[in-house]
Write a protein that holds these residues in place. Structure first.
Motif, PDB file in Angstrom:
ATOM      1  N   LEU A   6      76.008  29.346  -8.986  1.00 37.69           N
ATOM      2  CA  LEU A   6      75.132  28.277  -9.462  1.00 37.69           C
ATOM      3  C   LEU A   6      73.962  28.125  -8.494  1.00 37.69           C
ATOM      4  N   GLY A   7      72.730  28.296  -9.003  1.00 34.04           N
ATOM      5  CA  GLY A   7      71.535  28.159  -8.168  1.00 34.04           C
ATOM      6  C   GLY A   7      70.984  29.518  -7.772  1.00 34.04           C
ATOM      7  N   GLY A   8      69.677  29.685  -7.990  1.00 36.15           N
ATOM      8  CA  GLY A   8      69.037  30.990  -7.727  1.00 36.15           C
ATOM      9  C   GLY A   8      68.038  30.936  -6.596  1.00 36.15           C
ATOM     10  N   LEU A  29      73.060  31.458 -12.241  1.00 38.44           N
ATOM     11  CA  LEU A  29      72.573  30.492 -13.226  1.00 38.44           C
ATOM     12  C   LEU A  29      71.580  29.567 -12.523  1.00 38.44           C
ATOM     13  N   GLU A  30      70.313  29.680 -12.896  1.00 37.34           N
ATOM     14  CA  GLU A  30      69.240  28.940 -12.226  1.00 37.34           C
ATOM     15  C   GLU A  30      68.558  27.999 -13.210  1.00 37.34           C
ATOM     16  N   LYS A  31      68.341  26.770 -12.760  1.00 36.54           N
ATOM     17  CA  LYS A  31      67.788  25.739 -13.649  1.00 36.54           C
ATOM     18  C   LYS A  31      66.318  25.986 -14.008  1.00 36.54           C
ATOM     19  N   ALA A  52      56.977  25.436  -0.245  1.00 36.04           N
ATOM     20  CA  ALA A  52      57.756  24.431   0.509  1.00 36.04           C
ATOM     21  C   ALA A  52      57.437  24.496   2.000  1.00 36.04           C
ATOM     22  N   GLY A  53      56.150  24.614   2.323  1.00 42.54           N
ATOM     23  CA  GLY A  53      55.764  24.644   3.731  1.00 42.54           C
ATOM     24  C   GLY A  53      55.872  26.045   4.311  1.00 42.54           C
ATOM     25  N   GLY A  54      55.457  26.153   5.561  1.00 41.93           N
ATOM     26  CA  GLY A  54      55.367  27.470   6.196  1.00 41.93           C
ATOM     27  C   GLY A  54      56.737  28.069   6.457  1.00 41.93           C
ATOM     28  N   HIS A  55      56.970  29.255   5.938  1.00 40.32           N
ATOM     29  CA  HIS A  55      58.217  29.985   6.143  1.00 40.32           C
ATOM     30  C   HIS A  55      57.929  31.285   6.893  1.00 40.32           C
ATOM     31  N   ILE A  56      58.819  31.659   7.808  1.00 43.15           N
ATOM     32  CA  ILE A  56      58.688  32.948   8.496  1.00 43.15           C
ATOM     33  C   ILE A  56      60.036  33.660   8.474  1.00 43.15           C
ATOM     34  N   GLN A 258      72.640  17.307  -7.269  1.00 44.61           N
ATOM     35  CA  GLN A 258      72.117  17.789  -8.556  1.00 44.61           C
ATOM     36  C   GLN A 258      73.175  18.503  -9.399  1.00 44.61           C
ATOM     37  N   ILE A 259      74.371  18.692  -8.861  1.00 48.86           N
ATOM     38  CA  ILE A 259      75.395  19.418  -9.626  1.00 48.86           C
ATOM     39  C   ILE A 259      76.678  18.593  -9.765  1.00 48.86           C
ATOM     40  N   ALA A 260      76.817  17.551  -8.929  1.00 47.73           N
ATOM     41  CA  ALA A 260      78.095  16.819  -8.887  1.00 47.73           C
ATOM     42  C   ALA A 260      78.496  16.279 -10.260  1.00 47.73           C
ATOM     43  N   GLY A 406      74.871  26.862   1.124  1.00 45.47           N
ATOM     44  CA  GLY A 406      73.421  26.750   0.908  1.00 45.47           C
ATOM     45  C   GLY A 406      72.900  25.536   1.637  1.00 45.47           C
ATOM     46  N   ARG A 407      71.580  25.480   1.776  1.00 47.86           N
ATOM     47  CA  ARG A 407      70.973  24.400   2.595  1.00 47.86           C
ATOM     48  C   ARG A 407      71.424  23.025   2.105  1.00 47.86           C
ATOM     49  N   PHE A 408      71.424  22.834   0.785  1.00 53.16           N
ATOM     50  CA  PHE A 408      71.881  21.549   0.242  1.00 53.16           C
ATOM     51  C   PHE A 408      73.163  21.695  -0.568  1.00 53.16           C
TER      52      PHE A 408
HETATM   53  C1  LIG Z   1      59.479  22.861   5.500  1.00 51.50           C
HETATM   54  C2  LIG Z   1      60.488  23.964   5.525  1.00 51.50           C
HETATM   55  C3  LIG Z   1      60.258  25.057   6.345  1.00 51.50           C
HETATM   56  C4  LIG Z   1      61.185  26.099   6.391  1.00 51.50           C
HETATM   57  N1  LIG Z   1      60.924  27.171   7.174  1.00 51.50           N
HETATM   58  C5  LIG Z   1      61.747  28.229   7.141  1.00 51.50           C
HETATM   59  C6  LIG Z   1      61.431  29.408   7.857  1.00 51.50           C
HETATM   60  O1  LIG Z   1      60.420  29.480   8.544  1.00 51.50           O
HETATM   61  N2  LIG Z   1      62.261  30.476   7.752  1.00 51.50           N
HETATM   62  C7  LIG Z   1      63.395  30.429   6.991  1.00 51.50           C
HETATM   63  O2  LIG Z   1      64.098  31.429   6.927  1.00 51.50           O
HETATM   64  N3  LIG Z   1      63.745  29.308   6.331  1.00 51.50           N
HETATM   65  C8  LIG Z   1      62.945  28.211   6.382  1.00 51.50           C
HETATM   66  N4  LIG Z   1      63.265  27.087   5.677  1.00 51.50           N
HETATM   67  C9  LIG Z   1      64.577  26.980   5.036  1.00 51.50           C
HETATM   68  C10 LIG Z   1      64.699  27.710   3.713  1.00 51.50           C
HETATM   69  O3  LIG Z   1      63.704  27.279   2.812  1.00 51.50           O
HETATM   70  C11 LIG Z   1      66.070  27.406   3.138  1.00 51.50           C
HETATM   71  O4  LIG Z   1      67.079  27.653   4.078  1.00 51.50           O
HETATM   72  C12 LIG Z   1      66.430  28.224   1.918  1.00 51.50           C
HETATM   73  O5  LIG Z   1      65.328  28.417   1.069  1.00 51.50           O
HETATM   74  C13 LIG Z   1      67.565  27.514   1.174  1.00 51.50           C
HETATM   75  O6  LIG Z   1      67.989  28.291   0.111  1.00 51.50           O
HETATM   76  P1  LIG Z   1      69.151  27.799  -0.845  1.00 51.50           P
HETATM   77  O7  LIG Z   1      69.314  28.863  -1.859  1.00 51.50           O
HETATM   78  O8  LIG Z   1      70.310  27.381  -0.044  1.00 51.50           O
HETATM   79  O9  LIG Z   1      68.593  26.469  -1.530  1.00 51.50           O
HETATM   80  P2  LIG Z   1      67.403  26.248  -2.546  1.00 51.50           P
HETATM   81  O10 LIG Z   1      66.258  27.102  -2.207  1.00 51.50           O
HETATM   82  O11 LIG Z   1      67.188  24.764  -2.578  1.00 51.50           O
HETATM   83  O12 LIG Z   1      67.982  26.752  -3.938  1.00 51.50           O
HETATM   84  C14 LIG Z   1      68.753  25.963  -4.778  1.00 51.50           C
HETATM   85  C15 LIG Z   1      68.458  26.420  -6.193  1.00 51.50           C
HETATM   86  O13 LIG Z   1      69.254  25.644  -7.093  1.00 51.50           O
HETATM   87  C16 LIG Z   1      68.476  25.393  -8.250  1.00 51.50           C
HETATM   88  N5  LIG Z   1      69.047  24.257  -8.998  1.00 51.50           N
HETATM   89  C17 LIG Z   1      68.903  22.934  -8.782  1.00 51.50           C
HETATM   90  N6  LIG Z   1      69.631  22.225  -9.684  1.00 51.50           N
HETATM   91  C18 LIG Z   1      70.242  23.134 -10.471  1.00 51.50           C
HETATM   92  C19 LIG Z   1      71.179  23.045 -11.553  1.00 51.50           C
HETATM   93  N7  LIG Z   1      71.588  21.860 -12.016  1.00 51.50           N
HETATM   94  N8  LIG Z   1      71.616  24.189 -12.118  1.00 51.50           N
HETATM   95  C20 LIG Z   1      71.209  25.413 -11.670  1.00 51.50           C
HETATM   96  N9  LIG Z   1      70.341  25.560 -10.645  1.00 51.50           N
HETATM   97  C21 LIG Z   1      69.886  24.437 -10.047  1.00 51.50           C
HETATM   98  C22 LIG Z   1      67.095  25.109  -7.685  1.00 51.50           C
HETATM   99  O14 LIG Z   1      66.107  25.227  -8.677  1.00 51.50           O
HETATM  100  C23 LIG Z   1      66.999  26.190  -6.602  1.00 51.50           C
HETATM  101  O15 LIG Z   1      66.460  27.384  -7.108  1.00 51.50           O
HETATM  102  C24 LIG Z   1      62.374  26.021   5.619  1.00 51.50           C
HETATM  103  C25 LIG Z   1      62.586  24.925   4.787  1.00 51.50           C
HETATM  104  C26 LIG Z   1      61.664  23.899   4.742  1.00 51.50           C
HETATM  105  C27 LIG Z   1      61.899  22.736   3.835  1.00 51.50           C
END
Ligand SMILES: Cc1cc2nc3c(=O)[nH]c(=O)nc-3n(C[C@H](O)[C@H](O)[C@H](O)COP(=O)(O)OP(=O)(O)OC[C@H]3O[C@@H](n4cnc5c(N)ncnc54)[C@H](O)[C@@H]3O)c2cc1C
Length: 445
Positions: A6-8, A29-31, A52-56, A258-260, A406-408
């Motif tokens: 769940l989540g892409g 499965l991505e929303k 979402a801001g500067g990523h490296i 968002q999934i609970a 995942g981050r959240f």
């Molecule tokens: C300001 C900032 C700067 C950063 N800088 C860096 C950096 O320099 N280098 C680095 O490596 N990382 C950086 N990060 C962290 C990085 O962005 C995250 O660690 C990473 O993108 C998280 O990925 P994720 O897949 O866990 O979560 P997410 O990217 O949040 O993915 C979750 C996915 O779930 C989907 N979703 C939501 N609800 C549903 C649902 N009901 N059903 C299905 N899908 C759903 C969303 O659309 C999303 O695609 C930074 C983050 C921030 C905010």
């Protein structure tokens, strides 16, 4: 095994790629209409911006860094940069981390910072306990001078709250801790380097940071379904059903709030905890400028003071890759955090740009493009109850048969490299389930 992810974002797509490599049938499965999550980038004319801001690209874990670079086309597909980050300290440019740059302050401020640091150092040596709240932790760790001249104003801006409300638990490894020798050296004018694991970084040559996710999806061997609104996830005997479709396992990477509602068997007390897991949101301004002269060779800068406007960090984005902006132009990302109360519009965006002009970052009259993206889930609100609350939530998931990361999806303060490292751990966990057929032990013991 047939596995629903769940989540892409990068967590979900990296895991699916690893699972497919092991011969599993993985379905992401991505929303939204496109994979990427917080790693998404957008193109406006000839400008490319991260949303979402500067990523490296960087990692302490060489195995993960190699994996990331491979997805982005290796050396040819990336641009390598020696980090050059500064703090805009009133009218000065002070190298970051602040403790390593203290020698660049006016003399009175150097004395305040060093005296405070020595006092705090002596206090810790004498056994002063580590405070539980972030405000007092700053004073305990860095002393009054560093606190007043950077740490407190900067952190008030990014966290948007009284810093006594925040836990100090998240700080380890995040806020650079310089040895006292470095501070003394810097104070007498000998530059020292801090935060060295990040002193070199990479960025995709084309397509912005999202190239990492595109390279993960392409040839990944898994099915990506976008535009999917998941309504009900439940267990049926030893199997799972996602909106009626059968899977052997469900792995979640969607932000938990968002999934609970869709996961039927979460008990009410855990649901209540999840409702309290609030994010800090981020408006990312994407700014294109006409250049009269090249941008200074900066990577990003921190803006601690209120008179610099609401921006806490500016990325010199066109310095990351020459393809991020057209010839004769440059680009910036300006990050503004909020707690759900900011409704950005054109007038607000122009005010932010005007403040950046007053801070000497850019010339507002030269701005040729101004867009913004509001990211609801950007940072974690680590208030004083957060650790206990998330421990209960993780405990439930880890013994429920579901995997969440995942981050959240797990509320870990992870960058993309750590998300990929977690995906590798989950893939290993699933390898064990597949080979032994035993009920799973938690993936993250
Ligand atoms: C300001 C900032 C700067 C950063 N800088 C860096 C950096 O320099 N280098 C680095 O490596 N990382 C950086 N990060 C962290 C990085 O962005 C995250 O660690 C990473 O993108 C998280 O990925 P994720 O897949 O866990 O979560 P997410 O990217 O949040 O993915 C979750 C996915 O779930 C989907 N979703 C939501 N609800 C549903 C649902 N009901 N059903 C299905 N899908 C759903 C969303 O659309 C999303 O695609 C930074 C983050 C921030 C905010």
């Amino acid at each position: 095994m047939r596995i629903a992810v769940l989540g892409g974002g990068i967590s979900g797509t990296a895991l699916a790629r690893l699972l497919a490599g092991d011969g599993h049938d993985a379905v992401v499965l991505e929303k939204t209409e496109r994979a990427g999550g917080l790693c998404q980038s957008s193109r406006f004319g000839e400008f490319t911006f991260d949303r979402a801001g500067g990523h490296i690209l960087f990692s302490r874990d060489q195995r993960v860094l190699d994996w990331q670079l491979a997805r982005c086309g290796g050396e040819a597909g990336t641009v390598k940069t020696v980090r050059n980050t500064k703090i805009r300290w009133h009218d000065r440019w002070v190298p970051y981390p602040f403790e390593n740059g203290v020698g660049h302050l006016p003399q009175a401020a150097i004395v305040e910072c060093v005296a405070g640091y020595v006092e705090a150092y002596a206090g810790r040596r004498a056994g002063a306990p580590c405070p539980a709240n972030f405000h007092d932790w700053v004073l305990w760790r860095m002393g009054e001078g560093f606190a007043q001249h950077f740490m407190l104003p900067y952190n008030r801006k990014i966290w948007e709250c009284d810093l006594h409300r925040l836990s100090s638990g998240w700080v380890a490894g995040r806020v650079p801790e310089a040895p006292i020798e470095d501070i003394l050296k810097s104070a007498i004018g000998v530059d020292t380097e801090g935060y060295t694991h990040q002193s070199v970084f990479w960025f995709p040559r084309e397509g912005g940071f999202e190239t990492l996710v595109r390279g993960t999806v392409e040839g990944g061997g898994f099915e990506l379904r976008t535009g999917v609104a998941i309504e009900r996830v439940e267990r049926r005997g030893t199997q799972f059903a996602v909106d009626g479709e059968a899977f052997d396992l469900v792995v979640n990477t969607v932000p938990l709030p968002q999934i609970a509602d869709a996961i039927a068997e979460i008990p009410e007390p855990i649901r209540a905890d999840i409702r309290q897991l609030r994010p800090i949101s981020l408006v990312n301004l994407m700014i294109g400028v006409r250049l009269d002269e090249p941008l200074p060779p900066l990577s990003w800068i921190y803006l601690p003071f209120p008179e610099q406007g609401p921006t806490n960090r500016v990325t010199y984005f066109s310095n990351y890759s020459p393809t991020n902006a057209p010839a004769g132009h440059g680009s910036f990302l300006a990050e503004v955090t909020h707690r759900g109360d900011l409704k950005p519009d054109a007038a607000w965006a122009r005010e932010v740009v005007a403040a950046l002009g007053r801070a000497g970052i850019l010339v507002p009259e030269n701005v040729v493009l101004l867009e913004w993206c509001d990211n609801e889930f950007a940072y974690i609100d680590q208030d004083l109850e957060f650790a206990a609350r998330i421990a209960r939530v993780r405990e439930w998931f880890d013994h429920s048969g579901y995997v969440t990361f995942g981050r959240f999806g797990r509320y870990e303060y992870h960058n993309s490299d750590q998300c990929i490292a977690r995906a590798m751990q989950v893939a290993e966990h699933i390898r064990q389930i597949a080979s032994t057929g035993e009920p799973a032990r938690p993936a993250f013991e």
